[in-house]
Design a protein around this motif. Structure first.
Motif, mmCIF file in Angstrom:
data_model
loop_
_atom_site.group_PDB
_atom_site.id
_atom_site.type_symbol
_atom_site.label_atom_id
_atom_site.label_comp_id
_atom_site.label_asym_id
_atom_site.label_seq_id
_atom_site.Cartn_x
_atom_site.Cartn_y
_atom_site.Cartn_z
ATOM 1 N N SER A 316 6.636 -8.679 18.184
ATOM 2 C CA SER A 316 6.060 -8.703 16.832
ATOM 3 C C SER A 316 5.814 -7.265 16.398
ATOM 4 O O SER A 316 5.676 -6.373 17.232
ATOM 5 C CB SER A 316 4.751 -9.490 16.811
ATOM 6 N N VAL A 317 5.749 -7.036 15.081
ATOM 7 C CA VAL A 317 5.619 -5.658 14.586
ATOM 8 C C VAL A 317 4.638 -5.592 13.419
ATOM 9 O O VAL A 317 4.497 -6.552 12.659
ATOM 10 C CB VAL A 317 6.979 -5.079 14.122
ATOM 11 N N PHE A 318 3.950 -4.451 13.300
ATOM 12 C CA PHE A 318 3.231 -4.210 12.045
ATOM 13 C C PHE A 318 4.241 -3.726 11.017
ATOM 14 O O PHE A 318 5.401 -3.468 11.348
ATOM 15 C CB PHE A 318 2.065 -3.238 12.226
ATOM 16 N N HIS A 319 3.820 -3.583 9.772
ATOM 17 C CA HIS A 319 4.788 -3.235 8.734
ATOM 18 C C HIS A 319 4.479 -1.852 8.169
ATOM 19 O O HIS A 319 4.320 -0.905 8.920
ATOM 20 C CB HIS A 319 4.823 -4.318 7.655
ATOM 21 N N TYR A 320 4.398 -1.720 6.851
ATOM 22 C CA TYR A 320 4.346 -0.403 6.234
ATOM 23 C C TYR A 320 3.065 0.366 6.546
ATOM 24 O O TYR A 320 1.994 -0.225 6.708
ATOM 25 C CB TYR A 320 4.458 -0.528 4.707
ATOM 26 N N LEU A 321 3.198 1.685 6.584
ATOM 27 C CA LEU A 321 2.059 2.589 6.565
ATOM 28 C C LEU A 321 1.888 3.056 5.124
ATOM 29 O O LEU A 321 2.869 3.405 4.463
ATOM 30 C CB LEU A 321 2.307 3.781 7.483
ATOM 31 N N CYS A 322 0.684 3.045 4.626
ATOM 32 C CA CYS A 322 0.440 3.395 3.219
ATOM 33 C C CYS A 322 1.050 4.754 2.879
ATOM 34 O O CYS A 322 0.785 5.752 3.553
ATOM 35 C CB CYS A 322 -1.050 3.420 2.939
ATOM 36 N N GLN A 342 -4.729 -0.310 2.323
ATOM 37 C CA GLN A 342 -5.108 0.156 3.657
ATOM 38 C C GLN A 342 -5.428 -1.016 4.586
ATOM 39 O O GLN A 342 -5.188 -0.955 5.792
ATOM 40 C CB GLN A 342 -6.281 1.120 3.544
ATOM 41 N N LYS A 343 -5.937 -2.106 4.018
ATOM 42 C CA LYS A 343 -6.209 -3.297 4.829
ATOM 43 C C LYS A 343 -4.906 -3.863 5.399
ATOM 44 O O LYS A 343 -4.825 -4.195 6.587
ATOM 45 C CB LYS A 343 -6.916 -4.358 3.988
ATOM 46 N N TYR A 344 -3.869 -3.941 4.554
ATOM 47 C CA TYR A 344 -2.593 -4.475 5.035
ATOM 48 C C TYR A 344 -1.936 -3.509 6.022
ATOM 49 O O TYR A 344 -1.307 -3.933 6.998
ATOM 50 C CB TYR A 344 -1.671 -4.769 3.852
ATOM 51 N N ASP A 345 -2.078 -2.229 5.764
ATOM 52 C CA ASP A 345 -1.592 -1.202 6.684
ATOM 53 C C ASP A 345 -2.147 -1.441 8.090
ATOM 54 O O ASP A 345 -1.435 -1.344 9.096
ATOM 55 C CB ASP A 345 -2.031 0.161 6.134
ATOM 56 N N GLN A 346 -3.419 -1.810 8.173
ATOM 57 C CA GLN A 346 -4.112 -1.915 9.458
ATOM 58 C C GLN A 346 -4.091 -3.321 10.070
ATOM 59 O O GLN A 346 -4.233 -3.460 11.291
ATOM 60 C CB GLN A 346 -5.577 -1.486 9.272
ATOM 61 N N CYS A 347 -3.901 -4.350 9.237
ATOM 62 C CA CYS A 347 -4.136 -5.723 9.724
ATOM 63 C C CYS A 347 -2.948 -6.665 9.616
ATOM 64 O O CYS A 347 -2.998 -7.777 10.168
ATOM 65 C CB CYS A 347 -5.312 -6.341 8.963
#
Length: 375
Positions: A316-322, A342-347
């Motif tokens: 599994s992967v996280f996605h974009y960095l802001c 920033q919430k989506y960046d981190q979570c």
């Protein structure tokens, strides 16, 4: 290991590549390029489409077509891939980053008006996960303040806003056929042109700044250098692969939607128990099953979940960095706080998603996530 993504063959990809080679022409703008463009023009109902080597190229063409110059401002969501901003930076634009919605990673349409100035030349809207932004709000602002709208529909093939295909509502639209997308050809993209003003010039930019397309259509008796541009055309080999996928779009989408639904059914209990959040689909939008993501409570929890799944053999992967927090942007502007982005960046965490993912694998992934929260 269950991979995050896996390229696939579904039809005549290899046969069409062989056919292209046998035809004696594998450079751009050949038979399969024309077939793909005709397919999109018919099914999207747009004035003109042009295949490109990537969605990045399509965005760069968009920046040229709307005549971005130094001093112009372009509003872009921070939570997106770098190309959404880079294409306009290269033309000299000042990027004004917008926050995401509180309930979805897409741009917060209600905050846009506060970002508009007399220098605003364009707004780039990104249909994150193939889920439409509220295009009525955005197009109304476009008319009122006289700016262009470019739809970054990289993830949004076969997705709609109030019955209208994404990529056909703004002045220009861009798509991606990267190997992680619903329809793939390795690397590839598409520019959709929804405004007559851009059709002729787009073909010139596409053909390295020459009027070569007009020459081949018999509109001029010779061609030469008439404008800026670049070599945005993909090879016929790429177009051949892509056309075979387009022939099977309905089959691909049916399977992907089944995978998406299996994920949703397997994880909705965790959302009901407030362990995590799942993505939403607004009532005006459709779901093209581009990806399945979950939102954890914080970054530590997400990182622990990634590690837990990896130990189970799940990638599994996280996605974009802001982008507004990026090293590049900090060199040219003071970063600001965009709380939702920033919430989506981190979570935000993306789960494996590809055409050949089996029901058993989806069940194993969802059960593994339940085990994580159970522990």
């Amino acid at each position: 290991m269950i991979p995050f993504n896996k390229p696939f063959l579904i039809g005549n990809e290899l046969e069409y590549i062989k056919e292209s080679v046998s035809s004696g022409k594998i450079s751009g703008n050949g038979n399969f390029t024309k077939k793909c463009q005709s397919y999109f023009e018919l099914n999207l109902g747009v004035k003109k489409t042009l295949l490109t080597t990537s969605c990045t190229d399509a965005l760069e063409m968009s920046a040229m077509l709307v005549d971005i110059k130094p001093g112009d401002e372009v509003i872009v969501p921070s939570y997106t891939f770098v190309s959404s901003a880079l294409a306009f930076v290269r033309q000299g634009a000042k990027i004004v980053f917008a926050d995401s919605r509180i309930d979805h990673p897409g741009i917060d349409e209600d905050l846009l008006e506060d970002l508009i100035t007399p220098r605003t030349k364009a707004v780039v809207v990104v249909h994150y996960a193939g889920v439409a932004c509220d295009m009525d709000k955005i197009m109304e602002l476009s008319k009122r303040y006289n700016f262009y709208v470019i739809e970054d529909a990289a993830q949004a093939i076969d997705s709609y806003y109030k019955g209208k295909p994404l990529g056909t509502i703004g002045h220009l639209g861009t798509f991606s056929f990267h190997e992680t997308k619903n329809i793939i050809c390795g690397e590839g993209g598409l520019l959709t042109i929804n405004d007559d003003r851009f059709v002729d010039r787009a073909e010139i930019l596409w053909e390295k700044g020459t009027n070569r397309s007009a020459f081949f259509k018999g509109e001029v008796n010779k061609y030469g250098w008439v404008d800026t541009g670049s070599s945005f055309l993909p090879s016929e080999l790429i177009a051949a692969f892509l056309f075979a996928q387009l022939e099977n779009l309905k089959m691909i989408q049916k399977k992907r939607k089944e995978i998406w639904q299996a994920y949703f059914e397997g994880l909705k209990e965790l959302e009901e128990n407030k362990n995590l959040k799942l993505g939403i689909i607004p009532e005006y939008a459709t779901n093209n099953a581009h990806m399945f993501y979950v939102i954890t409570k914080n970054q530590l929890e997400r990182d622990e979940l990634i590690s837990f799944l990896k130990n189970k053999g799940i990638h599994s992967v996280f996605h974009y960095l802001c982008l507004h927090k990026s090293e590049y942007y900090k060199k040219i502007s003071e970063p600001k706080e965009l709380v939702n982005a920033q919430k989506y960046d981190q979570c935000l965490l993306r789960l494996p998603f590809f055409y050949e993912l089996s029901n058993e694998e989806v069940k194993f992934i969802t059960n593994s996530i339940k085990t994580f929260y159970g522990e």
